[in-house]
Design a protein around this motif. Structure first.
Motif, mmCIF file in Angstrom:
data_model
loop_
_atom_site.group_PDB
_atom_site.id
_atom_site.type_symbol
_atom_site.label_atom_id
_atom_site.label_comp_id
_atom_site.label_asym_id
_atom_site.label_seq_id
_atom_site.Cartn_x
_atom_site.Cartn_y
_atom_site.Cartn_z
ATOM 1 N N PHE A 166 14.445 3.344 34.513
ATOM 2 C CA PHE A 166 15.371 2.494 33.766
ATOM 3 C C PHE A 166 14.783 1.111 33.502
ATOM 4 C CE2 PHE A 166 18.657 -0.800 33.755
ATOM 5 C CZ PHE A 166 19.417 -0.406 32.670
ATOM 6 N N GLU A 167 14.206 0.468 34.499
ATOM 7 C CA GLU A 167 13.684 -0.886 34.326
ATOM 8 C C GLU A 167 12.582 -0.924 33.271
ATOM 9 O OE1 GLU A 167 14.673 -3.762 35.412
ATOM 10 O OE2 GLU A 167 16.342 -2.937 36.569
ATOM 11 N N GLN A 168 11.666 0.047 33.308
ATOM 12 C CA GLN A 168 10.592 0.091 32.315
ATOM 13 C C GLN A 168 11.161 0.352 30.922
ATOM 14 O OE1 GLN A 168 6.853 2.187 33.530
ATOM 15 N NE2 GLN A 168 8.036 2.736 35.343
ATOM 16 N N SER A 169 12.146 1.236 30.854
ATOM 17 C CA SER A 169 12.734 1.570 29.569
ATOM 18 C C SER A 169 13.487 0.378 28.981
ATOM 19 C CB SER A 169 13.684 2.762 29.734
ATOM 20 O OG SER A 169 14.102 3.253 28.489
ATOM 21 N N CYS A 207 19.378 -8.290 23.648
ATOM 22 C CA CYS A 207 18.781 -7.037 24.127
ATOM 23 C C CYS A 207 18.685 -7.053 25.650
ATOM 24 C CB CYS A 207 17.417 -6.788 23.493
ATOM 25 S SG CYS A 207 16.318 -8.211 23.446
ATOM 26 N N SER A 208 19.753 -7.485 26.274
ATOM 27 C CA SER A 208 19.824 -7.537 27.731
ATOM 28 C C SER A 208 19.999 -6.139 28.308
ATOM 29 C CB SER A 208 21.000 -8.419 28.158
ATOM 30 O OG SER A 208 22.221 -7.847 27.706
ATOM 31 N N HIS A 209 19.969 -6.054 29.628
ATOM 32 C CA HIS A 209 20.197 -4.770 30.295
ATOM 33 C C HIS A 209 21.576 -4.209 29.955
ATOM 34 C CE1 HIS A 209 16.467 -5.282 32.220
ATOM 35 N NE2 HIS A 209 16.720 -4.645 33.354
ATOM 36 N N ASP A 210 22.574 -5.104 29.889
ATOM 37 C CA ASP A 210 23.932 -4.639 29.579
ATOM 38 C C ASP A 210 24.005 -4.066 28.168
ATOM 39 O OD1 ASP A 210 24.816 -5.361 32.069
ATOM 40 O OD2 ASP A 210 25.611 -7.308 31.431
ATOM 41 N N GLN A 211 23.369 -4.750 27.204
ATOM 42 C CA GLN A 211 23.349 -4.252 25.835
ATOM 43 C C GLN A 211 22.632 -2.906 25.753
ATOM 44 O OE1 GLN A 211 25.726 -5.833 24.120
ATOM 45 N NE2 GLN A 211 24.395 -6.398 22.407
ATOM 46 N N PHE A 212 21.503 -2.831 26.425
ATOM 47 C CA PHE A 212 20.725 -1.585 26.428
ATOM 48 C C PHE A 212 21.535 -0.438 27.013
ATOM 49 C CE2 PHE A 212 17.775 1.092 28.992
ATOM 50 C CZ PHE A 212 17.188 1.770 27.922
ATOM 51 N N THR A 213 22.200 -0.707 28.131
ATOM 52 C CA THR A 213 23.004 0.337 28.779
ATOM 53 C C THR A 213 24.171 0.757 27.907
ATOM 54 O OG1 THR A 213 22.407 -0.518 30.965
ATOM 55 C CG2 THR A 213 24.340 0.912 30.833
ATOM 56 N N ARG A 214 24.819 -0.233 27.295
ATOM 57 C CA ARG A 214 26.019 0.034 26.513
ATOM 58 C C ARG A 214 25.730 0.893 25.283
ATOM 59 N NH1 ARG A 214 29.262 -4.835 23.487
ATOM 60 N NH2 ARG A 214 30.653 -3.574 22.185
ATOM 61 N N PHE A 215 24.617 0.635 24.612
ATOM 62 C CA PHE A 215 24.365 1.303 23.346
ATOM 63 C C PHE A 215 23.460 2.524 23.456
ATOM 64 C CE2 PHE A 215 25.348 -3.091 21.944
ATOM 65 C CZ PHE A 215 26.506 -2.795 21.260
ATOM 66 N N LEU A 216 22.547 2.557 24.412
ATOM 67 C CA LEU A 216 21.560 3.632 24.439
ATOM 68 C C LEU A 216 21.583 4.480 25.703
ATOM 69 C CD1 LEU A 216 18.488 1.885 22.762
ATOM 70 C CD2 LEU A 216 20.264 3.300 21.716
ATOM 71 N N VAL A 269 14.585 13.555 29.776
ATOM 72 C CA VAL A 269 15.439 13.309 30.939
ATOM 73 C C VAL A 269 16.866 13.051 30.482
ATOM 74 C CG1 VAL A 269 13.521 12.401 32.305
ATOM 75 C CG2 VAL A 269 14.904 10.828 30.950
ATOM 76 N N PRO A 270 17.863 13.562 31.199
ATOM 77 C CA PRO A 270 19.268 13.296 30.842
ATOM 78 C C PRO A 270 19.581 11.807 30.915
ATOM 79 C CG PRO A 270 19.103 15.110 32.410
ATOM 80 C CD PRO A 270 17.754 14.473 32.345
ATOM 81 N N SER A 271 20.403 11.342 29.984
ATOM 82 C CA SER A 271 20.797 9.935 29.960
ATOM 83 C C SER A 271 21.928 9.722 30.954
ATOM 84 C CB SER A 271 21.229 9.545 28.544
ATOM 85 O OG SER A 271 21.687 8.214 28.514
ATOM 86 N N SER A 272 21.577 9.717 32.211
ATOM 87 C CA SER A 272 22.568 9.586 33.278
ATOM 88 C C SER A 272 21.910 8.951 34.497
ATOM 89 C CB SER A 272 23.140 10.950 33.654
ATOM 90 O OG SER A 272 23.924 10.874 34.822
#
Length: 501
Positions: A271-274, A293-302, A258-261
């Motif tokens: 997204f929540e499961q990931s 490893c918060s949601h913000d960290q996850f979103t920012r890096f991956l 799936v596209p990272s978008s």
């Protein structure tokens, strides 16, 4: 699409996640607001990598752990014994629900960790590839296996009586009329080689393997292999991956790309499961805190990426850009591989998985799946031929596993030419930093010769640097622009827009 980069220069003396040196890491970086797949392909072929939207290049001769770009020739990849063991273990698990103990991802865990929480605009992000790969731990050595088989045959075979040892006569050594003893596997290999040589088409040369490759061997001229041998091995990899156990299997594995978008429905709904799986993995494997490893960290890096989805008539059906390869086991998210699809390669960014399934060696399995995906995309876009595994760090033993995916090349940090890994490893055994290209006259083919055509973005207007310099440039600008152009190369410097405020 036009790339826009905000160059931040070199960051010196910060903590290294590989050797633990508190001030040993040096790298140059820039924030990529947007970047085309073509530009990023050229950048990683000059030693750059991305973490989120931050693109960085290690200062190889200064950093404590030099990080060399490594790529695998996916079309010629031959799985070794460890790879086959992992594939068989996954097939057995899916078919029968059995997890055989042996290879585990935890035994040789990558030392990569997420960056510390620093201001976004001042923080340098390291590569986030986690291999979770075991090498030969838990495997029985061939000599032990042979000895075990011989003992079994002696006990249960037709000759169950105790064999008397034959004492050689005094003064009599090995019979020169008899050939030397050879291992059974060596005999089988020689028979196979002779069979291939006997059946090869006229004019096709099969070069023998050598334990000491030529110093001038490069990735552009890999050893010639017989097509039948390559096809047989490649089919083996694809057959293992496609073996899902049938309709009566105990488990069902589904792989989604799936596209990272967040504009993609499949990505948004998962997204929540990931994010939850990412947090579980980071806290269990890397001992991170919940805030790290918060949601913000996850979103920012991956999740965030400067690469926007691009589709071309001669490209792969998925298009180019950043993707999450999701592994769903019986409807539950098992693992996620973050990767970039580029014009000439598939580039791995990071991988995380459910720690409850460490015995499945999911790091190895995902890498093999990504190699198979590269080969499949090659049929749609013939320029896609390589699988980039991030950085190879010889000074960090736990990162040496990447050289097992062969044939492979390392990028020379001075000439930016690809050199076969077999030639590079002896050099790295002597020194952690090395020039791989033995031709000392060979230099950077894309070295900037003039700043006149370097493109900059100023006051929302794109212009060549010589125009900008005449009107608005400060004295310090030229040195910084020259440094930027030397790192990104002439081609990228003339295509990308360097943000000047």
């Amino acid at each position: 699409m036009v790339s826009i980069a905000d160059y931040r220069g070199m960051r010196e003396g910060y903590s290294c996640g590989y050797c633990g040196h508190p001030e040993g890491k040096y790298a140059t970086g820039m924030w990529a607001h947007v970047m085309s797949a073509e530009d990023y392909q050229d950048l990683i072929d000059r030693g750059w990598r991305r973490s989120g939207k931050y693109v960085y290049k290690p200062t190889m001769h200064q950093t404590c752990c030099p990080q060399y770009t490594i790529r695998c020739h996916a079309l010629d990849f031959l799985p070794n014994k460890t790879h086959k063991k992992v594939l068989k273990k996954m097939s057995k698990f899916l078919a029968k629900g059995d997890i055989t103990k042996g290879l585990t991802d935890e035994s040789t865990m990558d030392m990569n960790t997420l960056p510390d929480l620093l201001p976004v605009q001042d923080h340098l992000c390291p590569d986030l590839r986690d291999p979770n790969i075991s090498t030969k731990e838990g495997l029985q050595e061939p000599s032990e296996a042979i000895a075990s088989n011989q003992a079994t045959k002696t006990f249960f075979g037709s000759e169950s009586k105790v064999q008397k040892k034959r004492t050689p006569h005094p003064g009599v050594g090995v019979d020169p009329a008899r050939p030397l003893c050879r291992k059974a596997k060596d005999i089988r290999r020689e028979r196979k080689r002779q069979k291939l040589l006997h059946g090869q088409p006229e004019g096709l040369k099969v070069e023998p393997r050598s334990s000491t490759p030529s110093a001038t061997a490069t990735a552009s001229n890999p050893p010639t292999q017989h097509p039948q041998a390559v096809n047989r091995q490649s089919k083996l990899l694809e057959e293992f991956i496609s073996d899902q156990g049938g309709p009566d299997a105990s488990h069902h594995l589904e792989v989604r790309l799936v596209p990272s978008s967040f504009e993609n429905a499949a990505f948004e709904t998962s997204f929540e499961q990931s994010a939850a799986l990412f947090a579980k993995y980071q806290m269990a494997i890397h001992k991170d805190t919940a805030s790290e490893c918060s949601h913000d960290q996850f979103t920012r890096f991956l999740c965030d990426s400067p690469l926007e989805e691009e589709h071309r008539a001669d490209g792969p059906s998925e298009g180019y850009g950043s993707f999450h390869e999701q592994f769903w086991l019986d409807g539950k998210l098992l693992a996620v591989g973050v990767l970039d699809i580029l014009p000439r390669c598939l580039s791995s960014v990071y991988f995380y998985y459910d720690p409850d399934y460490s015995n499945l060696s999911l790091g190895v399995y995902s890498a093999l799946r990504e190699i198979a995906l590269t080969k499949r995309m090659h049929h749609e876009a013939t320029d896609i031929r390589h699988y980039y595994i991030g950085y190879y760090i010889h000074s960090c033993p736990k990162m040496r596993y990447k050289a097992q995916y062969r044939p492979a090349d390392l990028l020379c940090p001075e000439s930016y030419h690809w050199v076969q890994v077999e030639h590079c490893l002896p050099l790295l055994d002597k020194a952690k930093y090395s020039r791989f290209n033995t031709d000392l006259s060979a230099g950077d083919d894309d070295c900037p010769v003039s700043l006149d055509h370097v493109m900059v973005l100023y006051n929302r207007c794109a212009m060549p640097y010589n125009v900008y310099q005449q009107r608005w440039a400060h004295s310090k600008d030229e040195a910084e622009v020259r440094e930027y152009a030397s790192f990104v190369g002439q081609r990228c410097a003339e295509r990308m827009l360097l943000y000047r405020g």
